[in-house]
Scaffold this motif. Sequence first.
Motif, PDB file in Angstrom:
ATOM      1  N   ARG A  93      59.770   5.025  97.598  1.00  0.00           N
ATOM      2  CA  ARG A  93      59.925   4.957  96.139  1.00  0.00           C
ATOM      3  C   ARG A  93      59.790   3.520  95.632  1.00  0.00           C
ATOM      4  NH1 ARG A  93      64.401   2.526  94.796  1.00  0.00           N
ATOM      5  NH2 ARG A  93      65.980   2.275  96.399  1.00  0.00           N
ATOM      6  N   ARG A  94      59.667   2.533  96.536  1.00  0.00           N
ATOM      7  CA  ARG A  94      59.612   1.130  96.112  1.00  0.00           C
ATOM      8  C   ARG A  94      58.222   0.775  95.581  1.00  0.00           C
ATOM      9  NH1 ARG A  94      64.381  -1.506  98.047  1.00  0.00           N
ATOM     10  NH2 ARG A  94      65.664   0.087  99.068  1.00  0.00           N
ATOM     11  N   PRO A 129      51.272   6.619  94.911  1.00  0.00           N
ATOM     12  CA  PRO A 129      50.859   6.915  93.534  1.00  0.00           C
ATOM     13  C   PRO A 129      52.027   6.947  92.552  1.00  0.00           C
ATOM     14  CG  PRO A 129      49.731   8.365  95.077  1.00  0.00           C
ATOM     15  CD  PRO A 129      50.768   7.629  95.870  1.00  0.00           C
ATOM     16  N   ALA A 130      53.261   7.090  93.051  1.00  0.00           N
ATOM     17  CA  ALA A 130      54.435   7.099  92.167  1.00  0.00           C
ATOM     18  C   ALA A 130      54.606   5.775  91.430  1.00  0.00           C
ATOM     19  CB  ALA A 130      55.695   7.410  92.976  1.00  0.00           C
ATOM     20  N   ARG A 137      56.629  -1.726  86.492  1.00  0.00           N
ATOM     21  CA  ARG A 137      55.980  -2.227  87.703  1.00  0.00           C
ATOM     22  C   ARG A 137      54.737  -3.057  87.381  1.00  0.00           C
ATOM     23  NH1 ARG A 137      57.162   2.823  91.935  1.00  0.00           N
ATOM     24  NH2 ARG A 137      59.303   2.126  92.348  1.00  0.00           N
ATOM     25  N   ILE A 138      54.135  -2.834  86.236  1.00  0.00           N
ATOM     26  CA  ILE A 138      53.040  -3.708  85.809  1.00  0.00           C
ATOM     27  C   ILE A 138      53.569  -5.119  85.598  1.00  0.00           C
ATOM     28  CG2 ILE A 138      51.455  -4.198  83.902  1.00  0.00           C
ATOM     29  CD1 ILE A 138      51.059  -1.226  83.557  1.00  0.00           C
ATOM     30  N   LEU A 162      44.957   1.271  89.419  1.00  0.00           N
ATOM     31  CA  LEU A 162      46.092   2.110  89.040  1.00  0.00           C
ATOM     32  C   LEU A 162      46.785   1.540  87.804  1.00  0.00           C
ATOM     33  CD1 LEU A 162      47.584   4.658  90.042  1.00  0.00           C
ATOM     34  CD2 LEU A 162      49.124   3.137  91.294  1.00  0.00           C
ATOM     35  N   MET A 163      46.951   0.216  87.757  1.00  0.00           N
ATOM     36  CA  MET A 163      47.570  -0.435  86.605  1.00  0.00           C
ATOM     37  C   MET A 163      46.734  -0.231  85.348  1.00  0.00           C
ATOM     38  SD  MET A 163      48.774  -3.928  88.576  1.00  0.00           S
ATOM     39  CE  MET A 163      49.193  -4.835  87.099  1.00  0.00           C
ATOM     40  N   ARG A 164      45.427  -0.312  85.482  1.00  0.00           N
ATOM     41  CA  ARG A 164      44.557  -0.081  84.328  1.00  0.00           C
ATOM     42  C   ARG A 164      44.714   1.342  83.809  1.00  0.00           C
ATOM     43  NH1 ARG A 164      39.356  -3.109  87.083  1.00  0.00           N
ATOM     44  NH2 ARG A 164      39.827  -5.229  86.336  1.00  0.00           N
ATOM     45  N   GLY A 165      44.829   2.281  84.733  1.00  0.00           N
ATOM     46  CA  GLY A 165      45.029   3.666  84.331  1.00  0.00           C
ATOM     47  C   GLY A 165      46.357   3.869  83.615  1.00  0.00           C
ATOM     48  N   MET A 166      47.364   3.171  84.051  1.00  0.00           N
ATOM     49  CA  MET A 166      48.678   3.255  83.398  1.00  0.00           C
ATOM     50  C   MET A 166      48.600   2.750  81.957  1.00  0.00           C
ATOM     51  SD  MET A 166      50.941   1.823  86.601  1.00  0.00           S
ATOM     52  CE  MET A 166      52.527   1.788  85.751  1.00  0.00           C
TER      53      MET A 166
END
Length: 410
Positions: A93-94, A129-130, A137-138, A162-166
């Motif tokens: 989960r980290r 992916p979590a 987290r960004i 992944l950050m871009r998708g967020m």
Amino acid sequence: MSACGPYLVGGAVRDRLLGRPAGDRDWVVVGTTPAQMIEAGYRPVGKDFPVFLHPETREEHALARTERKTAPGYTGFVFHAEPTVTLEQDLERRDFTINAIAQAGDGTLVDPFGGARDIEAKVLRHVSPAFAEDPVRILRAARFLARFAPLGFTVAPETLELMRGMVTAGEVDHLVAERVWQELKKALEMPQPSAAIALLRDCGALAKLLPEVDALYGVPQRPEYHPEIDTGVHTQMVLDMAARLAPGDALVGFCALTHDLGKALTPKADLPKHVGHEHSGQRPLRAVCARYKVPAEFAAMAEIVCREHLNIHRLAELRPETVHDLIARCDGFRKPERIRQLALACEADKRGRLGLGESDYPSGAMLLKLHAAAASVSAGHAVATGLEGPEIGEWLRKARIAAIRDARAS
């Protein structure tokens, strides 16, 4: 405790592998219950999930837990802490693999996600992916990169995607002001804060969180003063110079970040000149401070630097009266630390330019000298001469101006 712990986790393990001094030590305990922890003498302190203080060391021990996303943003989580939760589930989960390493009591590493390998490769990579479920987290990625970029760390391409998708999914829109400021302040305390700003821009979060800063990129400056041309690039260079001149000082860092916001508002017909940007920058600066509830002293000091940095650069040209009034505008007689901070921020601005990183900045030393001379004259001197009321202020101003004049001549 039991054979299932406690395990040292997180930053203490990471920093040991990096050969850096460890900070606070956090522990995870597997296969036990809150009642058993209390019976063993641990004191419960966790609000959202079971965390306990060791009866002797006072170090935090958390029960192994998992978490499940239940709502947008970073608060929409349900935690599950039961004796059946495994150490690997807790580590999963980290946020980053380099933070998802545990160390057993005998020194053995438990590293199911390759964190030690990523430390060796100097890569910041998400665990699972979590990661995408928590927009904080960004910000943490930006802060960690500001800390570890000097060691050569980069963000894994898949983590950046992944950050871009967020950002595209609107996750950053759910961040609360206090948490954004908390993480931004920590990033500004790091040795390479430009890395944080660059990463936020690269993933699209800067335009959402700090559009006033994002707007500086692509704005040209006069090459004879700014060989780096781009105002956004200049801002990054000033940030890193501020970190070099005032390590760990987030206040000076915030001044560096916001000193040139007015340049994004310069009419295109006037470029690459930026006449009056020290005044036009006040409005976007105040917008940033209001949005993130920036502490009053940070906001006040950033406004001073935005307004006065050109005056400090040409300090040698200013009349003693003008220098006195500048110090008074900054409340520098009552708060002398502001003049030191102003000198540092302006030096960072001057040296945060292509090819000027090792240049001298005589204006900084001169400002401190003139301020010290003026501040050595106090109202007590005026009272001793028998003056009263408004006469004291008039005498004090004249005497301080004279002290500035004498100090400049010496």
